[in-house]
Design a protein around this motif. Structure first.
Motif, short mmCIF file in Angstrom:
data_model
loop_
_atom_site.label_atom_id
_atom_site.label_comp_id
_atom_site.label_asym_id
_atom_site.label_seq_id
_atom_site.Cartn_x
_atom_site.Cartn_y
_atom_site.Cartn_z
N ALA A 1 0.88 -1.32 0.05
CA ALA A 1 0.03 0.02 0.14
C ALA A 1 0.89 1.00 -0.08
O ALA A 1 0.59 2.10 -0.60
N ALA A 2 1.90 1.26 0.71
CA ALA A 2 2.77 2.36 0.77
C ALA A 2 3.51 2.69 -0.54
O ALA A 2 3.48 4.16 -1.10
N VAL A 3 3.86 1.90 -1.21
CA VAL A 3 4.31 1.79 -2.60
C VAL A 3 3.42 2.41 -3.46
O VAL A 3 3.65 3.51 -4.33
N ALA A 4 1.99 1.84 -3.51
CA ALA A 4 1.16 2.22 -4.37
C ALA A 4 0.53 3.57 -4.23
O ALA A 4 0.38 4.62 -5.04
N ASP A 5 0.65 4.24 -2.97
CA ASP A 5 0.29 5.62 -2.41
C ASP A 5 1.56 6.17 -2.99
O ASP A 5 1.34 7.51 -3.64
N SER A 6 2.90 5.75 -2.99
CA SER A 6 3.89 6.84 -3.46
C SER A 6 3.84 6.89 -5.02
O SER A 6 3.99 8.08 -5.48
N LEU A 7 3.44 5.74 -5.74
CA LEU A 7 3.15 5.89 -7.04
C LEU A 7 2.05 6.89 -7.60
O LEU A 7 2.17 7.64 -8.36
N ARG A 8 0.95 6.75 -6.68
CA ARG A 8 -0.16 7.57 -7.00
C ARG A 8 0.06 8.93 -6.93
O ARG A 8 -0.25 9.80 -7.57
N ASP A 9 0.80 9.38 -5.70
CA ASP A 9 1.40 10.71 -5.38
C ASP A 9 2.19 11.29 -6.63
O ASP A 9 1.93 12.24 -7.12
N ALA A 10 3.23 10.45 -7.23
CA ALA A 10 3.96 10.73 -8.13
C ALA A 10 3.47 11.11 -9.56
O ALA A 10 3.53 11.97 -10.01
N THR A 11 2.28 10.26 -9.68
CA THR A 11 1.52 10.35 -10.92
C THR A 11 0.68 11.57 -10.88
O THR A 11 0.53 12.56 -11.76
N GLU A 12 0.05 11.84 -9.78
CA GLU A 12 -0.65 13.20 -9.65
C GLU A 12 0.34 14.46 -9.76
O GLU A 12 0.01 15.37 -10.20
N ALA A 13 1.42 14.34 -9.19
CA ALA A 13 2.25 15.39 -9.08
C ALA A 13 2.89 15.67 -10.80
O ALA A 13 2.93 16.80 -11.00
N THR A 14 3.03 14.69 -11.29
CA THR A 14 3.49 14.81 -12.81
C THR A 14 2.32 15.28 -13.53
O THR A 14 2.58 16.34 -14.31
N ASN A 15 1.06 14.88 -13.46
CA ASN A 15 -0.18 15.28 -14.07
C ASN A 15 -0.29 16.98 -13.57
O ASN A 15 -0.81 17.70 -14.68
N ARG A 16 -0.01 17.43 -12.41
CA ARG A 16 -0.26 18.74 -12.05
C ARG A 16 0.78 19.64 -12.55
O ARG A 16 0.35 20.67 -13.01
N ALA A 17 1.92 19.28 -12.86
CA ALA A 17 3.13 19.77 -13.43
C ALA A 17 2.88 20.12 -14.89
O ALA A 17 3.01 21.10 -15.58
N VAL A 18 2.35 19.07 -15.66
CA VAL A 18 1.92 19.09 -17.07
C VAL A 18 0.94 20.16 -17.12
O VAL A 18 0.90 20.98 -18.24
N ALA A 19 -0.24 20.11 -16.22
CA ALA A 19 -1.22 21.11 -16.67
C ALA A 19 -0.84 22.09 -15.99
O ALA A 19 -1.60 23.25 -16.38
N GLY A 20 0.39 22.44 -15.50
CA GLY A 20 0.66 24.03 -15.11
C GLY A 20 0.18 24.35 -13.75
O GLY A 20 0.13 25.48 -13.44
N GLN A 21 -0.29 23.45 -12.76
CA GLN A 21 -0.73 23.70 -11.54
C GLN A 21 0.31 23.43 -10.49
O GLN A 21 1.18 23.11 -10.58
N PRO A 22 0.23 24.38 -9.56
CA PRO A 22 1.05 24.23 -8.53
C PRO A 22 1.23 23.15 -7.87
O PRO A 22 0.21 22.37 -7.58
N PRO A 23 2.30 22.58 -7.20
CA PRO A 23 2.18 21.26 -6.56
C PRO A 23 1.50 21.31 -5.27
O PRO A 23 1.21 22.48 -4.81
N ARG A 24 0.77 20.09 -4.90
CA ARG A 24 0.10 20.10 -3.82
C ARG A 24 1.00 20.02 -2.57
O ARG A 24 2.21 19.76 -2.75
N ALA A 25 0.58 20.80 -1.35
CA ALA A 25 1.18 20.93 -0.33
C ALA A 25 1.55 19.50 0.27
O ALA A 25 0.73 18.60 0.29
#
Length: 130
Positions: free
Chosen positions: A94-118
């Protein structure tokens, strides 16, 4: 007899006429030289534009080939592993899956030009190295 001031006036008139004619001819020469430089500059610009266009076309051809190759590779991987069942003992923790989901979300936010989540607040803030 012709008065001397007429000779002087005629000489001054001839001198000013020849000066004006020389000035005009020199102006024409300067305009001609400027036109020649403009023509040479335009030819150089056209030559450089052709070089840049050829480089851009080469880049676009290479990029298109790489895009096709990447698409083909992704399609092969997707089709190959589509029907493979993953046993439960191979599941991602579960910890690895959460880390991967967070990395995917951060990448998608960066591509969309949105600031990173706190960063999430940790339960113990005093766990820092002393």
């Amino acid at each position: 007899m012709i008065p001397p001031w007429v000779y002087l006036a005629g000489g001054a008139l001839a001198l000013s006429a020849s000066f004006g004619a020389g000035w005009t001819v020199r102006g024409w020469k300067a305009d001609s030289d400027e036109l020649e430089q403009v023509t040479l500059t335009r030819a150089a610009i056209d030559a450089q534009r052709k070089v840049a266009d050829a480089a851009a076309m080469g880049f676009e051809d290479t990029r298109a080939a790489l895009d096709r190759q990447a698409y083909d590779t992704q399609t092969i991987i997707r089709e190959t592993y589509r029907e493979i069942a993953v046993p439960a003992e191979c599941a991602v923790p579960a910890a690895v899956a959460d880390s991967l989901r967070d990395a995917t979300e951060a990448t998608n936010r960066a591509v969309a030009g949105q600031p990173p989540r706190a960063m999430p607040a940790t339960a113990t803030a005093s766990g820092a190295a002393d």
